[in-house]
Write a protein that holds these residues in place. Sequence first.
Motif, PDB file in Angstrom:
ATOM      1  N   ALA A  31      41.611  51.765  39.845  1.00 28.49           N
ATOM      2  CA  ALA A  31      40.517  52.448  40.533  1.00 28.49           C
ATOM      3  C   ALA A  31      40.648  53.952  40.482  1.00 28.49           C
ATOM      4  O   ALA A  31      39.669  54.675  40.529  1.00 28.49           O
ATOM      5  CB  ALA A  31      40.478  51.989  41.998  1.00 28.49           C
ATOM      6  N   GLY A 173      38.174  45.179  42.846  1.00 28.75           N
ATOM      7  CA  GLY A 173      37.320  46.351  42.957  1.00 28.75           C
ATOM      8  C   GLY A 173      36.107  46.297  42.049  1.00 28.75           C
ATOM      9  O   GLY A 173      35.950  45.399  41.226  1.00 28.75           O
ATOM     10  N   LEU A 212      37.037  53.533  45.645  1.00 28.02           N
ATOM     11  CA  LEU A 212      37.897  53.332  44.480  1.00 28.02           C
ATOM     12  C   LEU A 212      39.298  53.921  44.651  1.00 28.02           C
ATOM     13  O   LEU A 212      40.132  53.790  43.772  1.00 28.02           O
ATOM     14  CB  LEU A 212      37.236  53.972  43.251  1.00 28.02           C
ATOM     15  CG  LEU A 212      35.934  53.309  42.792  1.00 28.02           C
ATOM     16  CD1 LEU A 212      35.221  54.198  41.799  1.00 28.02           C
ATOM     17  CD2 LEU A 212      36.206  51.950  42.186  1.00 28.02           C
ATOM     18  N   CYS A 249      40.964  47.187  46.920  1.00 33.51           N
ATOM     19  CA  CYS A 249      41.192  47.605  45.539  1.00 33.51           C
ATOM     20  C   CYS A 249      41.860  48.959  45.433  1.00 33.51           C
ATOM     21  O   CYS A 249      42.442  49.300  44.393  1.00 33.51           O
ATOM     22  CB  CYS A 249      39.857  47.629  44.769  1.00 33.51           C
ATOM     23  SG  CYS A 249      38.672  48.863  45.358  1.00 33.51           S
TER      24      CYS A 249
END
Length: 252
Positions: A31, A173, A212, A249
């Motif tokens: 991410a 994610g 992220l 994530c």
Amino acid sequence: MTTDHSHDHDQHQDHGHDRRDRMRRNGRRDARTCTPDPSDIPAGEPGTLPGPGTGTDAYDDEAAERLARRLRESRREHGPERANADWMDGPLDAWLARLERRGAGPDRDTMAALAVGMREVLSIRDALILSMLFDDDECGRDVLMDILSRPRTKEVSSTVRDLLSAAFEDERGPDVERCRAGVGMLAAMAGLMPRAFCAQPYAAIAYVLWWLGDAEASAYALRSLALDDGCSLAAIVLGAASRGACPACARR
């Protein structure tokens, strides 16, 4: 989207395993690679923190406010649901085409329409954010149009809550390339529009980057709050980042 999604996700349902497995095969990666190096991107895309109205052929205050008046007048005349849907019919398609790598993306006037929509109607901003985090199979055009045109209905509220609750605990994610395309368009908006129209694009960038686990999320949140200290989404992102709260994530 103005709800703080950094906690209270114990009752989420595990939706979309097939979607997540497919998107993982299609190139999900760490991410923290969403924000590219400046050498990899054209001016105005993420990583450069472009200032409001610094892009070529930028809108001036008068032109931007004229667009905003058109949207407000349409909402008064036709009602929010119809006016929001009419405003985004076309701009949303151009936006989605870029996210899905089917085209070059919105042109100058379409970007301006999107930026105006984000400032005037927060559900338009929220729909654009969701379009970055979810693909067409789980949150397609019809769902996005419902979100931006009638966000307060029970059905739409439940859809948004279920999507975000499940995704918050998904370690895989979202599709980073999809997010990167959206962040690039939002950053380009900020370079196109005057200051009064840039707080929401910056806040949307901050939210997606926070989701992220990207370290630049706080910088974009601060830029948003510098333009509008009442932007609740930017404040939520900044608070969550300062506490170290983040989706699954981004915990890797």
